[in-house]
Design a protein around this motif. Sequence first.
Motif, PDB file in Angstrom:
ATOM      1  N   MET A 132     -28.013 -13.627  38.923  1.00  0.00           N
ATOM      2  CA  MET A 132     -27.322 -14.503  39.866  1.00  0.00           C
ATOM      3  C   MET A 132     -26.086 -13.806  40.422  1.00  0.00           C
ATOM      4  O   MET A 132     -25.176 -13.455  39.667  1.00  0.00           O
ATOM      5  N   VAL A 133     -26.051 -13.605  41.732  1.00  0.00           N
ATOM      6  CA  VAL A 133     -24.942 -12.915  42.388  1.00  0.00           C
ATOM      7  C   VAL A 133     -24.481 -13.756  43.574  1.00  0.00           C
ATOM      8  O   VAL A 133     -25.308 -14.372  44.256  1.00  0.00           O
ATOM      9  N   GLY A 134     -23.179 -13.790  43.851  1.00  0.00           N
ATOM     10  CA  GLY A 134     -22.653 -14.537  44.989  1.00  0.00           C
ATOM     11  C   GLY A 134     -21.215 -14.926  44.736  1.00  0.00           C
ATOM     12  O   GLY A 134     -20.631 -14.570  43.717  1.00  0.00           O
ATOM     13  N   THR A 135     -20.644 -15.672  45.667  1.00  0.00           N
ATOM     14  CA  THR A 135     -19.244 -16.098  45.523  1.00  0.00           C
ATOM     15  C   THR A 135     -19.156 -17.459  44.856  1.00  0.00           C
ATOM     16  O   THR A 135     -18.446 -17.646  43.871  1.00  0.00           O
ATOM     17  N   ASN A 136     -19.887 -18.425  45.373  1.00  0.00           N
ATOM     18  CA  ASN A 136     -19.868 -19.783  44.824  1.00  0.00           C
ATOM     19  C   ASN A 136     -21.296 -20.248  44.539  1.00  0.00           C
ATOM     20  O   ASN A 136     -22.223 -19.878  45.256  1.00  0.00           O
ATOM     21  N   GLY A 137     -21.430 -21.052  43.494  1.00  0.00           N
ATOM     22  CA  GLY A 137     -22.735 -21.641  43.188  1.00  0.00           C
ATOM     23  C   GLY A 137     -23.536 -20.895  42.131  1.00  0.00           C
ATOM     24  O   GLY A 137     -24.636 -21.337  41.778  1.00  0.00           O
ATOM     25  N   LYS A 138     -23.003 -19.785  41.597  1.00  0.00           N
ATOM     26  CA  LYS A 138     -23.770 -19.035  40.591  1.00  0.00           C
ATOM     27  C   LYS A 138     -24.013 -19.887  39.344  1.00  0.00           C
ATOM     28  O   LYS A 138     -25.120 -19.945  38.827  1.00  0.00           O
ATOM     29  N   GLY A 139     -22.943 -20.521  38.857  1.00  0.00           N
ATOM     30  CA  GLY A 139     -23.078 -21.313  37.640  1.00  0.00           C
ATOM     31  C   GLY A 139     -24.003 -22.499  37.814  1.00  0.00           C
ATOM     32  O   GLY A 139     -24.819 -22.803  36.936  1.00  0.00           O
ATOM     33  N   SER A 140     -23.909 -23.174  38.953  1.00  0.00           N
ATOM     34  CA  SER A 140     -24.760 -24.346  39.199  1.00  0.00           C
ATOM     35  C   SER A 140     -26.219 -23.932  39.349  1.00  0.00           C
ATOM     36  O   SER A 140     -27.127 -24.581  38.806  1.00  0.00           O
ATOM     37  N   THR A 141     -26.469 -22.841  40.089  1.00  0.00           N
ATOM     38  CA  THR A 141     -27.845 -22.372  40.260  1.00  0.00           C
ATOM     39  C   THR A 141     -28.429 -21.936  38.925  1.00  0.00           C
ATOM     40  O   THR A 141     -29.592 -22.230  38.613  1.00  0.00           O
ATOM     41  N   THR A 142     -27.622 -21.256  38.127  1.00  0.00           N
ATOM     42  CA  THR A 142     -28.047 -20.873  36.778  1.00  0.00           C
ATOM     43  C   THR A 142     -28.413 -22.096  35.957  1.00  0.00           C
ATOM     44  O   THR A 142     -29.432 -22.116  35.255  1.00  0.00           O
TER      45      THR A 142
ATOM     46  N   ALA B 268     -23.666 -12.758  37.404  1.00  0.00           N
ATOM     47  CA  ALA B 268     -22.768 -11.630  37.648  1.00  0.00           C
ATOM     48  C   ALA B 268     -21.333 -12.028  37.347  1.00  0.00           C
ATOM     49  O   ALA B 268     -20.931 -13.177  37.555  1.00  0.00           O
ATOM     50  N   GLY B 269     -20.559 -11.061  36.860  1.00  0.00           N
ATOM     51  CA  GLY B 269     -19.157 -11.336  36.609  1.00  0.00           C
ATOM     52  C   GLY B 269     -18.329 -11.232  37.870  1.00  0.00           C
ATOM     53  O   GLY B 269     -17.577 -12.140  38.224  1.00  0.00           O
ATOM     54  N   LEU B 270     -18.484 -10.131  38.595  1.00  0.00           N
ATOM     55  CA  LEU B 270     -17.697  -9.894  39.806  1.00  0.00           C
ATOM     56  C   LEU B 270     -18.484  -8.924  40.679  1.00  0.00           C
ATOM     57  O   LEU B 270     -18.876  -7.856  40.217  1.00  0.00           O
ATOM     58  N   GLY B 271     -18.728  -9.320  41.944  1.00  0.00           N
ATOM     59  CA  GLY B 271     -19.441  -8.425  42.847  1.00  0.00           C
ATOM     60  C   GLY B 271     -20.909  -8.332  42.522  1.00  0.00           C
ATOM     61  O   GLY B 271     -21.526  -9.274  42.042  1.00  0.00           O
TER      62      GLY B 271
ATOM     63  N   LEU C  68     -35.848 -10.634  39.293  1.00  0.00           N
ATOM     64  CA  LEU C  68     -35.519 -11.282  40.551  1.00  0.00           C
ATOM     65  C   LEU C  68     -34.012 -11.395  40.688  1.00  0.00           C
ATOM     66  O   LEU C  68     -33.274 -11.350  39.695  1.00  0.00           O
ATOM     67  N   LEU C  69     -33.581 -11.518  41.929  1.00  0.00           N
ATOM     68  CA  LEU C  69     -32.155 -11.653  42.235  1.00  0.00           C
ATOM     69  C   LEU C  69     -31.956 -12.873  43.111  1.00  0.00           C
ATOM     70  O   LEU C  69     -32.699 -13.083  44.083  1.00  0.00           O
ATOM     71  N   CYS C  70     -30.979 -13.709  42.777  1.00  0.00           N
ATOM     72  CA  CYS C  70     -30.574 -14.836  43.616  1.00  0.00           C
ATOM     73  C   CYS C  70     -29.209 -14.530  44.223  1.00  0.00           C
ATOM     74  O   CYS C  70     -28.285 -14.150  43.503  1.00  0.00           O
ATOM     75  N   LEU C  71     -29.090 -14.699  45.529  1.00  0.00           N
ATOM     76  CA  LEU C  71     -27.815 -14.539  46.216  1.00  0.00           C
ATOM     77  C   LEU C  71     -27.318 -15.915  46.626  1.00  0.00           C
ATOM     78  O   LEU C  71     -27.870 -16.550  47.531  1.00  0.00           O
TER      79      LEU C  71
ATOM     80  N   LYS D 168     -21.955  -7.193  47.043  1.00  0.00           N
ATOM     81  CA  LYS D 168     -22.886  -8.076  46.338  1.00  0.00           C
ATOM     82  C   LYS D 168     -24.341  -7.695  46.618  1.00  0.00           C
ATOM     83  O   LYS D 168     -25.188  -7.722  45.716  1.00  0.00           O
ATOM     84  N   ALA D 169     -24.635  -7.309  47.859  1.00  0.00           N
ATOM     85  CA  ALA D 169     -26.005  -6.915  48.205  1.00  0.00           C
ATOM     86  C   ALA D 169     -26.405  -5.619  47.519  1.00  0.00           C
ATOM     87  O   ALA D 169     -27.597  -5.298  47.424  1.00  0.00           O
ATOM     88  N   GLY D 170     -25.417  -4.864  47.010  1.00  0.00           N
ATOM     89  CA  GLY D 170     -25.708  -3.635  46.287  1.00  0.00           C
ATOM     90  C   GLY D 170     -26.470  -3.862  44.997  1.00  0.00           C
ATOM     91  O   GLY D 170     -26.942  -2.904  44.375  1.00  0.00           O
ATOM     92  N   ALA D 171     -26.638  -5.118  44.581  1.00  0.00           N
ATOM     93  CA  ALA D 171     -27.421  -5.424  43.381  1.00  0.00           C
ATOM     94  C   ALA D 171     -28.921  -5.383  43.647  1.00  0.00           C
ATOM     95  O   ALA D 171     -29.719  -5.433  42.706  1.00  0.00           O
ATOM     96  N   MET D 172     -29.337  -5.314  44.913  1.00  0.00           N
ATOM     97  CA  MET D 172     -30.763  -5.265  45.247  1.00  0.00           C
ATOM     98  C   MET D 172     -31.364  -3.927  44.831  1.00  0.00           C
ATOM     99  O   MET D 172     -30.698  -2.905  44.803  1.00  0.00           O
ATOM    100  N   ARG D 173     -32.664  -3.957  44.523  1.00  0.00           N
ATOM    101  CA  ARG D 173     -33.401  -2.746  44.207  1.00  0.00           C
ATOM    102  C   ARG D 173     -34.775  -2.791  44.899  1.00  0.00           C
ATOM    103  O   ARG D 173     -35.246  -3.857  45.286  1.00  0.00           O
TER     104      ARG D 173
END
Length: 415
Positions: free
Chosen positions: A48-58, A141-144, A157-160, A182-187
């Motif tokens: 889970m990566v992003g600015t807001n909503g990571k905890g809720s989506t998790t 993700a912790g940061l970034g 999988l990755l969620c943004l 943040k998009a740097g987490a893609m592979r």
Amino acid sequence: MSHFTSFEQLQHWLDKRGLFHMDLGLERTDKALDRLGLRNPNFAVAHMVGTNGKGSTTTFLASLCAEHGAKAGVYTSPHFITIRERIRIGRDMLPPTFWVEQANLVMDTTEDLGLTYFEFLTVLAVQMFATTGVDAAIMEAGLGGTYDAVCSMRRDLLCLTPIGLDHQAVLGNTITEIATDKAGAMRKDMPVFSAPQVDEAAAVISQRAATCGARLHTDLPPLPAHSSPSLAGPHQQTNARLALAAWNELSRRLHIAPDTTKEIRALGTAFIPGRLQHISGLHISNNPVDLLIDGAHNPHALYALQKALPAMNFHPDAIVFACLKDKDMQTMGPLVRSLTHGPIIVPYMDAHERTADPEVTARHIGGQVQTAPGLARALEKAAQSGGKVLVCGSLYLLSEFYRLWPDQLDTTPQE
């Protein structure tokens, strides 16, 4: 070798690592997971990566796993009262003795690497999940994103989640710079599910996916008919849909057939503290108070809160707000002021060295604003203004609230 003999000793050692000490790079985590044989774990991994909503989506995704009988490890940050909140199986924290045992195993293998606070906890989480035999791990993700320690392991999988301005001192001063990190987490070949993004972030995400060969999905599935996500606010509809998209992918990897009835139940019973959490029945200085608690601590989150309050028919008679000093109070001040016609009380937070000066925060907010020496006194002042009180801002402010009312940290949503 016994590096730690008690959970308190482990916690003290972690505190000395420095909660906010960062040393960007993946080399140390790569080596740690290699030595433990966990770079390619035997469970599925959702990042889970992003600015807001990571905890809720998790939280929504973990609930979907649980309802379908999948054992999910959950790794989130920050914590409110104890670091045990950060590594869980579903909603259950793991025993302190297990933390000590597993931390000693990690230290036996990685002591010479000089892992940072967050790197050590990330490696420890993966070790714990492997030991407990989870089917899937949901890793926030912790940061970034580019240098997030979770990137050191194989991810399925990755969620943004929505990307906005926050942590500019580390990630960059523009949406484009932050989205790039943040998009740097893609592979390559990785399924990537993105919530709706502002144009600048969407452009970066699309370009990064095309460049690295990730499989980007921006059309989120609709929520099941008659479903009602338990987490309040219009933005939680998006978080629930993002979790559902992730679940559709994860369920295929786990060979589990999605069940609409279970999906409705999962989305309707998910709970995470501090996200538009409605608490009624409290008395503060003999005044009955209807509280709403929310961790909106950046402009994007405050805009979401601004939209959510009318939808919830919650019109605060007073607000208690505080934040850290690295936040954009020039933008946030007017947003906070717009949330009520009543007084706004800014308490001093003694739990953190990065706490903003309440007087400075108050000047940015303006209007009927005053300061208080601490949260307890701020709540007393707010309770004198009427029955509805909004407590919002830094998650460290919410941490102080849960220390006063720990029973509210793990509860079912109130109607």
